[in-house]
Design a protein around this motif. Structure first.
Motif, mmCIF file in Angstrom:
data_model
loop_
_atom_site.group_PDB
_atom_site.id
_atom_site.type_symbol
_atom_site.label_atom_id
_atom_site.label_comp_id
_atom_site.label_asym_id
_atom_site.label_seq_id
_atom_site.Cartn_x
_atom_site.Cartn_y
_atom_site.Cartn_z
ATOM 1 N N GLU A 294 65.276 13.280 22.953
ATOM 2 C CA GLU A 294 64.323 12.183 22.788
ATOM 3 C C GLU A 294 62.902 12.717 22.592
ATOM 4 O OE1 GLU A 294 65.826 8.468 25.354
ATOM 5 O OE2 GLU A 294 66.031 10.393 26.377
ATOM 6 N N VAL A 298 60.429 11.852 19.476
ATOM 7 C CA VAL A 298 59.064 11.348 19.647
ATOM 8 C C VAL A 298 58.073 12.200 18.860
ATOM 9 C CG1 VAL A 298 57.182 11.112 21.322
ATOM 10 C CG2 VAL A 298 59.448 10.219 21.861
ATOM 11 N N ALA A 321 52.992 5.826 21.234
ATOM 12 C CA ALA A 321 53.976 4.750 21.080
ATOM 13 C C ALA A 321 55.390 5.253 21.290
ATOM 14 C CB ALA A 321 53.837 4.111 19.694
ATOM 15 N N GLY A 322 55.689 6.456 20.783
ATOM 16 C CA GLY A 322 57.025 7.021 20.966
ATOM 17 C C GLY A 322 57.331 7.306 22.417
ATOM 18 N N VAL A 324 55.962 5.805 25.109
ATOM 19 C CA VAL A 324 56.137 4.529 25.820
ATOM 20 C C VAL A 324 57.490 3.908 25.481
ATOM 21 C CG1 VAL A 324 55.246 2.189 26.122
ATOM 22 C CG2 VAL A 324 53.657 4.123 25.976
ATOM 23 N N GLY A 325 57.879 3.957 24.214
ATOM 24 C CA GLY A 325 59.167 3.400 23.818
ATOM 25 C C GLY A 325 60.340 4.116 24.455
ATOM 26 N N ALA A 326 60.227 5.437 24.628
ATOM 27 C CA ALA A 326 61.309 6.203 25.249
ATOM 28 C C ALA A 326 61.399 5.935 26.744
ATOM 29 C CB ALA A 326 61.097 7.696 24.997
ATOM 30 N N ARG A 329 62.615 1.373 28.753
ATOM 31 C CA ARG A 329 63.842 0.776 28.198
ATOM 32 C C ARG A 329 64.134 -0.566 28.866
ATOM 33 N NH1 ARG A 329 66.794 4.876 25.607
ATOM 34 N NH2 ARG A 329 65.238 6.225 24.637
ATOM 35 N N TRP A 338 56.323 3.157 34.586
ATOM 36 C CA TRP A 338 55.389 3.706 33.599
ATOM 37 C C TRP A 338 53.946 3.389 33.959
ATOM 38 C CZ3 TRP A 338 54.304 7.251 30.455
ATOM 39 C CH2 TRP A 338 53.288 7.115 29.493
ATOM 40 N N CYS A 359 47.770 5.052 25.307
ATOM 41 C CA CYS A 359 48.864 4.335 25.971
ATOM 42 C C CYS A 359 48.383 2.977 26.475
ATOM 43 C CB CYS A 359 49.419 5.155 27.131
ATOM 44 S SG CYS A 359 50.281 6.659 26.616
ATOM 45 N N LEU A 362 48.311 0.219 23.927
ATOM 46 C CA LEU A 362 49.593 -0.351 23.530
ATOM 47 C C LEU A 362 49.979 -1.542 24.384
ATOM 48 C CD1 LEU A 362 51.497 3.007 22.973
ATOM 49 C CD2 LEU A 362 50.815 1.375 21.195
#
Length: 363
Positions: A294, A298, A321-322, A324-326, A329, A338, A359, A362
């Motif tokens: 992962e 990212v 963004a990558g 935070v997205g990882a 979930r 987070w 971050c 976002l």
């Protein structure tokens, strides 16, 4: 690599690293098991990397403990199959592919395990048009990758073995124990040629889903592939794979990415471990695996953003963004974990102000 191969998004290992495999074969004067392209020693060198006497550099395919790869290769030289076990993102599929490429020169004899995998996928099926016209004949039979590997004396690969229903998994027992595959419709059988073996992978987060039967487990020697031991080891893996993927995807080169790679790896390791690198702060652990794979994804996505829409240098904005997205979930549990990490760790870390701001922006 031929002209057509350059247009392939991801060449098979035996194509991409054909020059390395050929150089190893030329310098390999050690004993080779039947139908192996290289000796066990040379297979390990191919996976772990090194420099040959003529100066040929063998790029490491696996960054980790050499002993694990030695055990895996030694297993394949016996009559036991190999099970690579680990959490997602520990390079099980990657190692499986490169082992098959180095041993058999062919990593394509692959069965992908899913809940819908049937016994025919592991054994053989039928061309039903010919079956209806001719009855059961050898010409109407459709061999599986396991079947073809038995005939050729080669390595077959089974991905995500524990995703298959247990009764389907057990279709492997006869092939692994008796080294044969009965074909009762033709009153015959396929006998495995020397050199045949199986590499299976399994995600240990799937334990309890479709556990292996005792009969099948006995046929495998299990090698557990761990997450990287140290940050530097994980950073090296991410940097190497990102570079390879960037070349394959024809991404414009983006300089000075080392700092952001280290930052992504640091975030993932701390949240994965439930504490900061110095051990001074306990952290909530998110539900995701936050694996090395992962982290690679990212950073690769960040490189694309930086090259096509950014300044040309990988920045905190490109990876935020990558990350935070990882991490997030499950919006409820992971969101809390987070936000706590962002405010209690990232906000107070020297040199991380740009990442914190990216971050926070976002939401």
């Amino acid at each position: 690599m031929g002209e057509n191969d350059r247009d392939v998004l991801r060449p098979h290992a035996e194509v991409q690293y054909a020059d390395e495999l050929a150089a190893l074969a030329e310098h390999d004067d050690r004993e080779r098991p039947p139908n192996w392209r290289l000796s066990p020693w040379a297979v390990v060198e191919y996976l772990m990397g090194g420099t040959l006497p003529d100066g040929t550099v063998i790029v490491p395919k696996y960054v980790g403990k050499r002993r694990l790869i030695e055990v895996a290769v030694a297993t394949l030289a016996t009559d036991r199959a190999l099970l690579l076990l680990g959490v997602p993102g520990t390079a099980k599929t990657w190692v499986s592919e490169h082992l098959a490429a180095a041993i058999s020169g062919d990593s394509t004899q692959l069965v992908q395990g899913t809940a819908g995998t049937t016994e025919e996928t592991l054994r053989y099926g039928w061309n039903y048009a010919r079956l209806l016209a001719e009855g059961p004949t050898e010409a109407a039979l459709v061999p599986s990758p396991i079947y073809r590997s038995m005939q050729a004396g080669a390595i077959a690969r089974v991905e995500e073995l524990t995703r298959m229903p247990s009764d389907v998994q057990d279709a492997l027992v006869t092939a692994l124990s008796e080294k044969s595959m009965p074909i009762p419709e033709l009153d015959t059988e396929v006998l495995a040629t020397r050199g045949f073996n199986v590499i299976a992978t399994a995600n240990d987060r799937d334990r309890g889903v479709n556990d292996l039967s005792a009969a099948l487990r006995r046929r495998f020697n299990t090698v557990v592939l761990p997450l990287p031991d140290t940050p530097d080891e994980e950073i090296a893996i991410v940097a190497q794979r990102v570079n390879e993927l960037g070349t394959a995807l024809a991404l414009p080169p983006v300089p000075s990415s080392a700092d952001e790679i280290r930052r992504v790896v640091t975030v993932f390791r701390e949240l994965r471990d439930g504490q900061t690198a110095d051990g001074g702060t306990s952290l909530k652990v998110p539900s995701g695996t936050l694996s090395t794979a992962e982290a690679i994804s990212v950073v690769t996505n960040g490189l694309s953003l930086a090259a096509h829409f950014g300044s040309g240098e990988l920045s905190a904005d490109d990876v935020a963004a990558g990350v935070v997205g990882a991490v997030v979930r499950d919006p409820t549990h992971d969101g809390v974990a987070w936000r706590e990490y962002l405010e209690s760790v990232v906000a107070h870390r020297d040199g991380w102000g740009d990442f914190y701001d990216a971050c926070r922006a976002l939401g």
